[in-house]
Motif scaffolding. Structure first.
Motif, PDB file in Angstrom:
ATOM      1  N   GLY A  18      26.274  50.445  12.418  1.00 33.25           N
ATOM      2  CA  GLY A  18      27.111  51.050  13.865  1.00 33.25           C
ATOM      3  C   GLY A  18      27.176  49.860  15.043  1.00 33.25           C
ATOM      4  N   ARG A  19      25.593  49.001  15.525  1.00 33.99           N
ATOM      5  CA  ARG A  19      26.104  48.059  16.741  1.00 33.99           C
ATOM      6  C   ARG A  19      26.431  47.015  16.021  1.00 33.99           C
ATOM      7  NH1 ARG A  19      21.911  46.657  20.106  1.00 33.99           N
ATOM      8  NH2 ARG A  19      20.305  48.168  18.718  1.00 33.99           N
ATOM      9  N   LEU A  20      26.498  46.412  14.415  1.00 32.05           N
ATOM     10  CA  LEU A  20      27.561  45.186  14.325  1.00 32.05           C
ATOM     11  C   LEU A  20      29.064  45.344  13.959  1.00 32.05           C
ATOM     12  CD1 LEU A  20      26.576  42.471  11.233  1.00 32.05           C
ATOM     13  CD2 LEU A  20      28.387  43.290  11.863  1.00 32.05           C
ATOM     14  N   ILE A  21      29.682  46.577  13.933  1.00 34.12           N
ATOM     15  CA  ILE A  21      30.517  47.048  13.861  1.00 34.12           C
ATOM     16  C   ILE A  21      31.622  47.399  15.561  1.00 34.12           C
ATOM     17  CG2 ILE A  21      32.470  48.789  14.058  1.00 34.12           C
ATOM     18  CD1 ILE A  21      31.096  49.992  10.919  1.00 34.12           C
ATOM     19  N   LEU A  39      30.412  53.516  -0.052  1.00 38.35           N
ATOM     20  CA  LEU A  39      31.482  54.226   1.882  1.00 38.35           C
ATOM     21  C   LEU A  39      30.744  53.543   2.749  1.00 38.35           C
ATOM     22  CD1 LEU A  39      33.017  56.026   2.787  1.00 38.35           C
ATOM     23  CD2 LEU A  39      31.264  57.899   2.965  1.00 38.35           C
ATOM     24  N   VAL A  40      31.323  52.879   3.628  1.00 35.15           N
ATOM     25  CA  VAL A  40      30.612  52.897   5.027  1.00 35.15           C
ATOM     26  C   VAL A  40      31.107  53.464   5.930  1.00 35.15           C
ATOM     27  CG1 VAL A  40      31.251  50.799   6.647  1.00 35.15           C
ATOM     28  CG2 VAL A  40      31.480  50.192   4.123  1.00 35.15           C
ATOM     29  N   CYS A  41      29.818  54.520   6.502  1.00 36.02           N
ATOM     30  CA  CYS A  41      29.701  55.326   7.404  1.00 36.02           C
ATOM     31  C   CYS A  41      29.029  54.673   8.936  1.00 36.02           C
ATOM     32  CB  CYS A  41      28.402  56.247   6.790  1.00 36.02           C
ATOM     33  SG  CYS A  41      29.267  57.343   5.160  1.00 36.02           S
ATOM     34  N   TYR A  42      30.356  54.565   9.454  1.00 38.35           N
ATOM     35  CA  TYR A  42      30.149  54.033  10.928  1.00 38.35           C
ATOM     36  C   TYR A  42      28.864  55.034  11.339  1.00 38.35           C
ATOM     37  CZ  TYR A  42      31.516  53.503  15.316  1.00 38.35           C
ATOM     38  OH  TYR A  42      30.583  53.422  16.863  1.00 38.35           O
ATOM     39  N   ALA A  43      27.978  54.096  12.269  1.00 40.38           N
ATOM     40  CA  ALA A  43      26.790  54.989  13.047  1.00 40.38           C
ATOM     41  C   ALA A  43      27.185  55.115  14.279  1.00 40.38           C
ATOM     42  CB  ALA A  43      25.348  53.758  13.060  1.00 40.38           C
ATOM     43  N   MET A  44      27.863  56.690  14.950  1.00 38.69           N
ATOM     44  CA  MET A  44      28.490  57.183  15.258  1.00 38.69           C
ATOM     45  C   MET A  44      28.374  56.754  17.012  1.00 38.69           C
ATOM     46  SD  MET A  44      30.225  59.856  15.074  1.00 38.69           S
ATOM     47  CE  MET A  44      31.388  60.432  16.278  1.00 38.69           C
ATOM     48  N   LYS A  45      26.449  57.109  17.055  1.00 36.25           N
ATOM     49  CA  LYS A  45      25.346  56.656  18.527  1.00 36.25           C
ATOM     50  C   LYS A  45      26.046  55.302  18.861  1.00 36.25           C
ATOM     51  CE  LYS A  45      21.520  55.191  15.889  1.00 36.25           C
ATOM     52  NZ  LYS A  45      20.386  54.896  14.939  1.00 36.25           N
ATOM     53  N   ALA A  46      26.429  54.213  17.865  1.00 37.19           N
ATOM     54  CA  ALA A  46      26.256  53.144  18.963  1.00 37.19           C
ATOM     55  C   ALA A  46      27.897  53.603  19.912  1.00 37.19           C
ATOM     56  CB  ALA A  46      26.882  52.659  17.969  1.00 37.19           C
ATOM     57  N   LEU A  47      28.602  54.076  19.528  1.00 34.02           N
ATOM     58  CA  LEU A  47      30.488  54.074  20.514  1.00 34.02           C
ATOM     59  C   LEU A  47      30.714  55.103  19.676  1.00 34.02           C
ATOM     60  CD1 LEU A  47      32.372  53.560  22.896  1.00 34.02           C
ATOM     61  CD2 LEU A  47      32.852  51.547  20.801  1.00 34.02           C
ATOM     62  N   SER A  48      31.132  56.113  20.206  1.00 28.89           N
ATOM     63  CA  SER A  48      31.321  57.679  19.985  1.00 28.89           C
ATOM     64  C   SER A  48      33.068  58.580  20.411  1.00 28.89           C
ATOM     65  CB  SER A  48      30.016  58.542  20.055  1.00 28.89           C
ATOM     66  OG  SER A  48      29.696  58.866  21.434  1.00 28.89           O
ATOM     67  N   ASN A  49      33.022  57.254  21.535  1.00 30.71           N
ATOM     68  CA  ASN A  49      34.604  57.359  21.675  1.00 30.71           C
ATOM     69  C   ASN A  49      35.687  58.276  21.064  1.00 30.71           C
ATOM     70  OD1 ASN A  49      37.959  57.220  22.755  1.00 30.71           O
ATOM     71  ND2 ASN A  49      36.334  57.300  24.308  1.00 30.71           N
ATOM     72  N   LEU A  50      36.037  59.186  20.888  1.00 27.75           N
ATOM     73  CA  LEU A  50      37.256  59.670  19.779  1.00 27.75           C
ATOM     74  C   LEU A  50      38.229  58.721  19.406  1.00 27.75           C
ATOM     75  CD1 LEU A  50      37.900  63.554  20.918  1.00 27.75           C
ATOM     76  CD2 LEU A  50      36.416  62.822  19.421  1.00 27.75           C
ATOM     77  N   ALA A  51      39.010  58.027  20.382  1.00 24.94           N
ATOM     78  CA  ALA A  51      39.431  56.823  19.224  1.00 24.94           C
ATOM     79  C   ALA A  51      39.008  56.214  18.935  1.00 24.94           C
ATOM     80  CB  ALA A  51      40.147  56.619  21.146  1.00 24.94           C
ATOM     81  N   VAL A  52      37.753  55.521  18.885  1.00 26.32           N
ATOM     82  CA  VAL A  52      37.501  54.279  18.156  1.00 26.32           C
ATOM     83  C   VAL A  52      36.526  55.487  17.280  1.00 26.32           C
ATOM     84  CG1 VAL A  52      35.308  53.400  17.747  1.00 26.32           C
ATOM     85  CG2 VAL A  52      35.904  53.188  20.095  1.00 26.32           C
ATOM     86  N   VAL A  53      36.694  56.733  17.322  1.00 26.77           N
ATOM     87  CA  VAL A  53      36.442  57.041  15.824  1.00 26.77           C
ATOM     88  C   VAL A  53      37.345  57.271  14.564  1.00 26.77           C
ATOM     89  CG1 VAL A  53      35.030  59.459  14.740  1.00 26.77           C
ATOM     90  CG2 VAL A  53      34.171  57.882  16.703  1.00 26.77           C
ATOM     91  N   SER A  78      29.170  41.566  24.036  1.00 27.13           N
ATOM     92  CA  SER A  78      28.784  42.008  23.037  1.00 27.13           C
ATOM     93  C   SER A  78      27.727  43.683  23.376  1.00 27.13           C
ATOM     94  CB  SER A  78      27.269  41.652  22.711  1.00 27.13           C
ATOM     95  OG  SER A  78      27.354  40.301  22.084  1.00 27.13           O
ATOM     96  N   ALA A  79      28.805  44.050  24.391  1.00 34.13           N
ATOM     97  CA  ALA A  79      28.531  45.664  25.421  1.00 34.13           C
ATOM     98  C   ALA A  79      29.356  46.862  24.832  1.00 34.13           C
ATOM     99  CB  ALA A  79      28.805  45.452  27.180  1.00 34.13           C
ATOM    100  N   GLY A  80      29.620  46.366  23.494  1.00 31.50           N
ATOM    101  CA  GLY A  80      30.260  47.716  22.585  1.00 31.50           C
ATOM    102  C   GLY A  80      29.484  48.609  22.116  1.00 31.50           C
ATOM    103  N   ALA A  81      28.173  48.276  21.668  1.00 34.13           N
ATOM    104  CA  ALA A  81      27.192  49.304  21.476  1.00 34.13           C
ATOM    105  C   ALA A  81      26.325  49.794  22.534  1.00 34.13           C
ATOM    106  CB  ALA A  81      26.210  48.655  19.692  1.00 34.13           C
ATOM    107  N   TYR A  82      25.824  51.208  22.345  1.00 38.78           N
ATOM    108  CA  TYR A  82      24.651  51.670  22.984  1.00 38.78           C
ATOM    109  C   TYR A  82      24.986  51.284  25.167  1.00 38.78           C
ATOM    110  CZ  TYR A  82      23.263  51.617  18.502  1.00 38.78           C
ATOM    111  OH  TYR A  82      23.352  52.299  17.217  1.00 38.78           O
ATOM    112  N   GLY A  83      26.156  50.727  24.860  1.00 36.32           N
ATOM    113  CA  GLY A  83      26.635  50.689  26.522  1.00 36.32           C
ATOM    114  C   GLY A  83      27.071  51.573  26.916  1.00 36.32           C
ATOM    115  N   ALA A  84      28.159  52.647  26.817  1.00 36.95           N
ATOM    116  CA  ALA A  84      28.899  53.681  27.564  1.00 36.95           C
ATOM    117  C   ALA A  84      28.221  55.277  26.919  1.00 36.95           C
ATOM    118  CB  ALA A  84      30.459  53.907  27.239  1.00 36.95           C
ATOM    119  N   VAL A  85      28.068  54.834  25.581  1.00 34.67           N
ATOM    120  CA  VAL A  85      27.161  56.049  25.464  1.00 34.67           C
ATOM    121  C   VAL A  85      25.818  56.386  25.444  1.00 34.67           C
ATOM    122  CG1 VAL A  85      27.796  56.008  22.399  1.00 34.67           C
ATOM    123  CG2 VAL A  85      26.083  54.712  23.150  1.00 34.67           C
ATOM    124  N   MET A  86      25.083  55.315  25.945  1.00 32.91           N
ATOM    125  CA  MET A  86      24.312  55.552  26.610  1.00 32.91           C
ATOM    126  C   MET A  86      23.989  55.519  28.272  1.00 32.91           C
ATOM    127  SD  MET A  86      21.728  53.040  25.053  1.00 32.91           S
ATOM    128  CE  MET A  86      19.990  53.625  25.131  1.00 32.91           C
TER     129      MET A  86
END
Length: 421
Positions: free
Chosen positions: A277-280, A54-68, A371-379
């Motif tokens: 998370g980051r690579l996705i 099972l690939v579990c996406y690490a939500m801390k990278a980008l957790s917007n509901l639409a993306v999840v 390459s701003a999708g991870a740890y951008g908006a969430v931080m």
């Protein structure tokens, strides 16, 4: 690979011109590509094809509901590290049996929330946590499935602030104590140990640290089985890096990572979980900003953007590199100018890059941080009373605002002035 390309001299997100989004929502904003998010998730899923996984996406990278929701509907599980992330996953329609709860500081309320709503497993990180979880589960008349996060003392050779698997890091239980910890779990009425968890860091660009950590996990699996524990699941964490600087050598591919996993732990017959998370998300997003001014300094030119460190803190926090490109493609043979690219926040640290070569730019021009999708908006924060910026999701030739920019009144009205003032 991503889906942000120039067409007829204009940068596009899939089939939508970036300038069209900017005209609709204003700058700065984040924009994400559905096609890139799904492609990167599927690369991991395919890398482990033929194994129970099972690939579990690490939500801390980008957790917007639409993306999840997008990833959840594609079959992804979710790795959450707070009650808030758990609520987001459930609100996006992800079932509890596909949610893994990680993190060193789970509260009893968070444990109760997950046990009531459904959970795949808790990745416990300390003896006090596992005793508290047992008490909560027993009081509810249930048994909590757990893995123990072991710290293998492996140097991930990444930035010190995102290294998690060395002895001095706060995460996990020293692997040397794992057998006694699992023995204690066996005597706790509210817990059932089902596997082992390990995570050594983020933005890894070499497979060798993974291999070293997973070899230790394989040895521990056999030792725990010999002790009578039913170890049937291995959570191998995430951490595979992305190429932030396009000129640098690319990190290993998910396919290469998957092959290494098979080589090291495939003989154990365990179900495999991974938590990328980051690579996705990383290369699936841009931060788009407008140029406010170009200022002549002492021996340098400052390009002052309307995005700031509160919108993208990675350069200030990690000295992180993001490729920065003009939204209008430079013409062939255009003279390139070195710019220090900065934001308007009243901090010297509000500097994105120094001496970046770009075509001549002026007020009103648009630039994009790759390459701003991870740890951008969430931080992001509202430092300097700057409202959080919009997030936009693109799907082919469509785009939608998935988090709007709040008004100043909405931001101010969250504060309350006491009656005595």
């Amino acid at each position: 690979m991503d889906h942000f390309l120039y067409r007829d001299g204009a940068l596009h997100a899939e089939d939508v011109p970036i300038s069209e989004i900017a005209a609709a929502v204003g700058t700065p904003f984040y924009v994400y590509s559905s096609a890139t998010l799904l492609r990167h998730f599927r690369l991991f899923d395919e890398a482990l094809a033929g194994t129970d996984h099972l690939v579990c996406y690490a939500m801390k990278a980008l957790s917007n509901l639409a993306v999840v929701k997008l990833l959840g509907e594609a079959g992804a599980g979710m790795d959450v590290v707070s009650g808030g992330e758990y609520r987001r996953a459930r609100a996006a329609g992800v079932p509890g049996e596909r949610i893994v709860f990680s993190g060193v500081g789970k509260t009893r309320d968070e444990m109760c929330l997950a046990l009531e709503g459904g959970i795949r497993q808790f990745n416990v990180e300390s003896e006090p946590e596992m005793r508290a979880l047992s008490e909560v589960a027993e009081s509810m008349g249930v048994v909590a499935p757990v893995t123990v996060r072991v710290n293998p003392d492996v140097d991930a050779k990444t930035h010190e602030k995102i290294s998690t698997g060395k002895a001095e890091n706060k995460f996990g239980i020293p692997i040397a104590r794992a057998r006694e910890v699992y023995a204690e779990i066996a005597g706790l009425p509210g817990l059932k140990a089902i596997g082992i968890d390990v995570h050594i860091g983020s933005q890894l660009t070499d497979l060798e640290p993974f291999r070293l950590a997973y070899q230790k996990v394989a040895e521990l699996t056999e030792a725990l089985r010999a002790d009578g524990h039913d170890i049937r699941r291995l959570d191998l964490g995430g951490g595979l890096g992305i190429p932030y600087e396009r000129s640098n050598e690319a990190p290993p591919l998910p396919l290469e990572y998957g092959q290494m996993v098979r080589e090291v732990v495939g003989h154990l017959g365990c179900e495999i979980e991974i938590e990328p998370g980051r690579l996705i998300a990383g290369n699936a997003g841009l931060l788009v900003a407008g140029v406010i001014y170009v200022k002549q300094g002492e021996g340098r030119e400052f390009l002052i953007a309307d995005a700031a460190m509160n919108d993208l803190i990675r350069p200030a926090m990690y000295d992180a590199w993001h490729d920065i490109v003009p939204v209008r493609e430079a013409e062939a043979g255009a003279v390139m100018t070195p710019y220090d690219i900065v934001g308007p926040v009243c901090e010297s640290g509000d500097t994105f890059a120094k001496g970046r070569m770009l075509p001549a730019l002026g007020e009103g021009d648009l630039i994009a941080f790759r390459s701003a999708g991870a740890y951008g908006a969430v931080m992001a924060s509202e430092y300097n009373s700057r409202p959080l910026i919009p997030e936009v999701l693109v799907n082919g030739d469509q785009f939608a605002v998935i988090r709007r920019r709040p008004t100043f009144d909405e931001m101010l009205n969250r504060d309350t002035i006491p009656k005595w003032l």
